[in-house]
Enzyme design. Structure first.
Site, short mmCIF file in Angstrom:
data_model
loop_
_atom_site.label_atom_id
_atom_site.label_comp_id
_atom_site.label_asym_id
_atom_site.label_seq_id
_atom_site.Cartn_x
_atom_site.Cartn_y
_atom_site.Cartn_z
N PHE A 8 -2.43 51.16 53.25
CA PHE A 8 -2.61 50.85 54.67
C PHE A 8 -3.38 52.00 55.31
O PHE A 8 -2.98 53.16 55.20
CB PHE A 8 -1.26 50.66 55.39
CG PHE A 8 -1.45 50.30 56.84
CD1 PHE A 8 -1.76 48.99 57.20
CD2 PHE A 8 -1.38 51.26 57.84
CE1 PHE A 8 -1.97 48.64 58.54
CE2 PHE A 8 -1.59 50.91 59.17
CZ PHE A 8 -1.89 49.61 59.52
N ASP B 187 -5.15 60.16 52.81
CA ASP B 187 -4.62 59.67 54.08
C ASP B 187 -3.18 60.15 54.25
O ASP B 187 -2.25 59.54 53.72
CB ASP B 187 -4.70 58.14 54.12
CG ASP B 187 -4.19 57.56 55.44
OD1 ASP B 187 -3.59 58.31 56.22
OD2 ASP B 187 -4.40 56.35 55.66
N LYS C 28 0.16 60.11 63.43
CA LYS C 28 1.59 59.87 63.63
C LYS C 28 2.37 61.07 64.23
O LYS C 28 2.45 61.16 65.43
CB LYS C 28 2.21 59.35 62.34
CG LYS C 28 1.73 57.92 62.04
CD LYS C 28 2.71 57.10 61.23
CE LYS C 28 2.42 55.61 61.34
NZ LYS C 28 1.44 55.09 60.40
#
Ligand SMILES: *Cc1c(COP(=O)(O)O)cnc(C)c1O
Length: 396
Positions: A129, A216, A245
């Site tokens: 993702f 990532d 995040k």
């Protein structure tokens, strides 16, 4: 809920929170919930952390936004901090994980064109993702994220996660490859942890083929897995590292860190962001880093994660429908052999916030600041939820 005025992009749970403190949230009725999800690994310091809140208030009273056309002292300071902690060379600031990955993808493509590769290709993995923008959903290994948004962005080639043979085959056969984009632990994909040597082998392959290794760390970064960044569990460094995040504990910010040749690719006019790294967001990130460092939260996440993992093993190893229990730091997963989305609502009824991803993986991402007794409460509640659920679906 005002269903009519909000686009229905989320199947929302029937609760609205108005206040938070540490690992606890209060809803509009004044009811208290224990948070084992942290807003998807964002509030790693828990909710309304006083040091971060104070930094936001102080900065808001001084200066919220100027522009990247001018110097931004906090942005420079935050870049220095991230470079010190990661050993990377420089940083670009944006506002989300998807944008951080877009930055990585643009760096890779420019790098390819500089090498006179006109159709540059980036390797991505199954079950990954990387975000919801067109390029990042094209990079994402989940058909549900892509369906209906075709034509997808070209220039990605997909291999199974944790499969070195597939990468070796590509290295021999595809001369247009310029980079690989991969999560050190797949988050949305189900907390998939690769074999111990996978990522350092990817690093070697990147060196041999002059590919950029783009890691990532949007979900794994900022102490979540028990190190500042997940790559620090091993003995290598990526060339490019998107972050977001938990970077500012909930104030929107993203960053793309780069190293070596990748650090010199973007030049004036190549890329930008109006809000990116503004004084407010970067002040929150600086405060977040300070709290993480002062409280040694990486070490804490590692130790507490091991303890929680052990407790789940003890309690659930003999459950026939529990397929695997795994985790890294406080990124924890209990995989069942059956779909279990219902558990999220059942937990909510018991005033506990958890997540289920990849259909059958119970994902726990508690704040790194939780106490031992809060961790015990999470363990006890999750174990009994799972046991009840499994006895309901498969009566003995
Ligand atoms: C959440 C996530 C993203 C996307 O971040 P947004 O801020 O939602 O754009 C990208 N990559 C990974 C690994 C993520 O977990």
């Amino acid at each position: 809920m005002s269903k009519d005025t909000l686009m229905s992009t989320y199947g929302r749970l029937p609760v609205t929170f108005v206040r938070g403190e540490g690992a606890w949230l209060w809803d509009t009725e004044g009811q208290k919930y224990l948070d084992a999800f942290s807003g998807v690994a964002v509030c790693n310091l828990g909710h309304a952390h006083p040091v971060v809140s104070q930094a936001i208030c102080d900065q808001a009273q001084q200066l919220v936004h100027t522009s990247n056309w001018y110097g931004i002292a906090n942005q420079k300071k935050l870049a220095d901090e991230l470079i010190r902690l990661s050993g990377m060379d420089n940083a670009f600031f944006c506002n989300s994980g998807a944008e951080a990955n877009e930055t990585a993808i643009k760096i890779a493509r420019l790098y390819g064109h500089k090498k006179k590769i006109n159709d540059p290709v980036i390797i991505v993995t199954e079950n990954s993702f990387h975000g919801r923008t067109l390029a990042t959903l094209s990079a994402t290994g989940n058909r549900k994220v892509q369906a209906g948004f075709e034509p997808l962005v070209k220039g990605f080639i997909r291999v199974p996660f944790n499969d070195l043979d597939a990468l070796n085959t590509l290295a021999e056969n595809n001369k247009n490859i310029i980079a690989i984009l991969v999560e050190p632990v797949q988050g949305e994909g189900g907390i998939n942890i690769p074999d111990e040597d996978y990522l350092s082998a990817v690093r070697k392959l990147c060196d041999q083929n002059e590919w950029l290794m783009m890691l990532d760390e949007v979900q794994t970064g900022m102490c979540r897995t028990g190190k500042w960044f997940a790559f620090q569990h091993d003995d290598y460094k990526p060339d490019v590292m998107p972050l977001a995040k938990a970077l500012a504990n909930g104030v929107p910010i993203g960053a793309c860190l780069a190293r070596g040749v990748a650090a010199d690719i973007l030049q004036p006019g190549n890329h930008g962001s109006t809000y990116g790294g503004n004084p407010l967001a970067t002040s929150a990130a600086i405060a977040t880093i300070q709290v993480m460092e002062e409280n040694k939260l990486a070490d804490k996440a590692l130790a507490l994660g091991q303890k929680m993992l052990g407790a789940f093993h003890t309690a659930l190893d003999n459950e026939p429908h529990v397929k695997e229990i795994r985790g890294k730091g406080l990124m924890l997963a209990i995989e069942l052999d059956c779909p279990c989305f219902e558990l999220v609502a059942k937990a909510l009824e018991q005033k506990l916030l958890i997540n289920v991803t990849a259909e059958r993986v119970i994902r726990l991402l508690p704040p790194l600041t939780i106490s031992d007794s809060e961790a015990d409460m999470i363990i006890d509640q999750v174990v009994s939820l799972i046991k009840n659920y499994l006895s309901d679906i498969a009566p003995a």
